[in-house]
Design an enzyme around this catalytic site. Structure first.
Site, PDB file in Angstrom:
ATOM      1  N   ASP A  82      -6.669  -6.560   3.956  1.00 14.48           N
ATOM      2  CA  ASP A  82      -7.762  -5.872   3.277  1.00 14.48           C
ATOM      3  C   ASP A  82      -8.732  -6.899   2.694  1.00 14.48           C
ATOM      4  OD1 ASP A  82      -9.192  -3.743   1.988  1.00 14.48           O
ATOM      5  OD2 ASP A  82      -8.206  -4.303   0.110  1.00 14.48           O
TER       6      ASP A  82
ATOM      7  N   ASP B 199      -3.728 -18.017   0.385  1.00 17.98           N
ATOM      8  CA  ASP B 199      -4.752 -18.651  -0.459  1.00 17.98           C
ATOM      9  C   ASP B 199      -5.523 -19.701   0.337  1.00 17.98           C
ATOM     10  OD1 ASP B 199      -2.367 -20.068  -0.383  1.00 17.98           O
ATOM     11  OD2 ASP B 199      -2.416 -20.700  -2.475  1.00 17.98           O
TER      12      ASP B 199
ATOM     13  N   LYS C  30       2.492 -15.373   2.524  1.00 17.60           N
ATOM     14  CA  LYS C  30       2.659 -16.074   1.242  1.00 17.60           C
ATOM     15  C   LYS C  30       4.145 -16.379   1.097  1.00 17.60           C
ATOM     16  CE  LYS C  30       1.113 -17.580  -2.775  1.00 17.60           C
ATOM     17  NZ  LYS C  30       0.233 -18.778  -2.884  1.00 17.60           N
TER      18      LYS C  30
ATOM     19  N   ASP D 138     -12.631  -8.363   4.379  1.00 17.61           N
ATOM     20  CA  ASP D 138     -13.913  -8.302   3.669  1.00 17.61           C
ATOM     21  C   ASP D 138     -14.552  -9.684   3.612  1.00 17.61           C
ATOM     22  OD1 ASP D 138     -13.848  -5.570   3.131  1.00 17.61           O
ATOM     23  OD2 ASP D 138     -14.373  -5.823   1.015  1.00 17.61           O
TER      24      ASP D 138
ATOM     25  N   TYR E  61       0.826  -1.218   0.000  1.00 24.11           N
ATOM     26  CA  TYR E  61       0.000   0.000   0.000  1.00 24.11           C
ATOM     27  C   TYR E  61       0.855   1.261   0.000  1.00 24.11           C
ATOM     28  CZ  TYR E  61      -4.793  -1.641   0.759  1.00 24.11           C
ATOM     29  OH  TYR E  61      -6.044  -2.166   0.610  1.00 24.11           O
TER      30      TYR E  61
HETATM   31  C1  IPM Z   1     -10.525  -0.682   3.773  1.00 25.96           C
HETATM   32  C2  IPM Z   1     -10.720  -0.085   2.412  1.00 25.96           C
HETATM   33  C3  IPM Z   1      -9.532   0.815   2.089  1.00 25.96           C
HETATM   34  C4  IPM Z   1      -8.303  -0.075   2.074  1.00 25.96           C
HETATM   35  C5  IPM Z   1      -9.663   1.602   0.786  1.00 25.96           C
HETATM   36  C6  IPM Z   1     -10.937   2.403   0.748  1.00 25.96           C
HETATM   37  C7  IPM Z   1      -8.467   2.468   0.543  1.00 25.96           C
HETATM   38  O1  IPM Z   1     -10.913  -1.085   1.465  1.00 25.96           O
HETATM   39  O2  IPM Z   1     -10.444   0.073   4.754  1.00 25.96           O
HETATM   40  O3  IPM Z   1     -10.444  -1.911   3.857  1.00 25.96           O
HETATM   41  O4  IPM Z   1      -7.975  -0.686   1.059  1.00 25.96           O
HETATM   42  O5  IPM Z   1      -7.637  -0.154   3.106  1.00 25.96           O
HETATM   43 MG    MG Z   2     -11.033  -3.028   2.231  1.00 33.09          MG
END
Ligand code: IPM
Ligand code: MG
Length: 352
Positions: free
Chosen positions: A243, A219, A187, A247, A137
């Site tokens: 990240d 993975d 990884k 999710d 990042y």
């Molecule tokens: C998160 C989001 C952010 C990230 C984006 C919006 C930059 O997806 O907080 O997970 O990738 O960290």
């Molecule tokens: Mg995110």
């Protein structure tokens, strides 16, 4: 102790949901001083910068930051430096918020919201500890350049051992307060950076003999999260993998509208935000779920202000509201009571 909170409503549903969390914080009468500033698209519109100077100043002075959400299609075509996401990445880096805690827990009342079979997810309670200020990042060099008539894009995955060690410590300590199981995700079969990650985690382990450390390739971790998610207690991983996995983990619960998060520095200062995004499709309609933001405020009470009782009171009030059958659209099921953003906030206040 001063108790100054910087409120950053952000974009989309951000202003609606932070308003409810602010009402909850005020109702606790804990003497918080709150000031609001702009971040993301709203800041680009007003000041031409997703993380403007006035916001930097306020955020730096505050003890904690409460954020709604940033982003929306309106700003997607701006140059990278002016995108709302840049504001979020900017504040994380500026405030040195390296430790991102993303719990994924399933409320029994919402067991049907998951797309997975109830027996796979019932009782689910995972904490993802994501490193937030390093990795691909932020690594340099990065960019899109041209060479011999062809464009190429590049980014740099990098971690220093001290960056790995400090997030490792946060994760080991979190595991210690939970079920004492820590799974580090990397990884290492392909990427040297993550070989170092694994090595440093192993070096830390003897300091935490009461925590069982294991390792998993990313993975496989993605697969195990949907196959048998309850095998995990705490997961620690880098910025990029965190990240993606967070999710995925949030969707195990079926209700991303319920999940708070905390991003902490080394001194307990933190930025607290719901795990979900700015949901531009429903913004301004008063239907967004404010509970993740209210629960983020509870994390603020716990981590920054060490007000455990107040944190538990807020979390208890949220559970009560769910038990009463109130549901915003994202978690609605037939037979429940459909509620809007404000109505949900009212119910939490009443339950407090
Ligand atoms: C998160 C989001 C952010 C990230 C984006 C919006 C930059 O997806 O907080 O997970 O990738 O960290
Ligand atoms: Mg995110």
């Amino acid at each position: 102790m001063s108790k100054k909170i910087c409120i950053l409503p952000g974009d989309g549903i951000g202003p609606e949901i932070t308003a409810e969390a602010v009402r909850v914080l005020n109702a606790l009468h804990l003497g918080f001083e709150m000031e609001t500033a702009l971040l993301g698209g709203a800041a680009v519109d007003a000041a031409g910068d997703p993380y403007p100077e006035a916001t930097r100043k306020l955020a730096a002075e505050a003890d904690a930051v409460l954020l709604g959400a940033v982003g929306g299609p309106r700003w997607d075509n701006l140059p990278r430096e002016k995108r709302p996401e840049k504001g979020l990445l900017g504040i994380r880096k500026h405030l040195n918020l390296f430790a991102n805690l993303r719990p994924a827990m399933l409320y029994p009342e919402l067991a049907n919201a998951s797309t997975l079979k109830p027996e796979i997810v019932s009782g689910l309670d995972i904490l993802i500890v994501r490193e937030l200020t390093g990795d691909i990042y932020f690594g340099q060099p990065r960019g899109i350049e041209s060479h011999s008539g062809e464009r190429f894009g590049f980014n740099t995955m990098r971690y220093t051992e001290s960056e790995i060690r400090r997030i490792g410590r946060v994760a080991f300590e979190a595991a210690r307060r939970r079920h004492r199981k820590l799974c580090s995700v990397d990884k290492m079969n392909v990427l040297e950076t993550t070989q170092l990650w694994r090595d440093v985690m192993n070096e830390l382990a003897p300091e935490y003999p009461d925590v069982a450390l294991s390792h998993m390739l990313v993975d496989n971790a993605a697969m195990q999260l949907v196959r048998a998610p309850k095998q995990f207690d705490v997961i620690v991983t880098g910025n990029m993998f965190g990240d993606i996995l967070s999710d995925e983990a949030s969707m195990l619960t079926g209700s991303i509208g319920m999940l708070p998060s905390a991003s902490l520095d080394e001194n307990g200062k933190g930025l607290y935000e719901p795990s979900h995004g700015s949901a531009p499709d429903i913004s301004g309609q008063g239907v967004a779920n404010p509970l993740a933001t209210i629960l983020s405020a509870a994390l603020m009470l716990r981590y920054t202000f060490a007000l455990e009782d107040a944190a538990l009171a807020v979390e208890g009030a949220v559970k009560k509201v769910l038990a009463q059958g109130l549901r915003t659209g994202d978690i609605y099921e037939p037979g429940m009571i459909r509620a809007g953003t404000k109505q949900m906030g009212d119910a939490v206040l009443a339950a407090l």
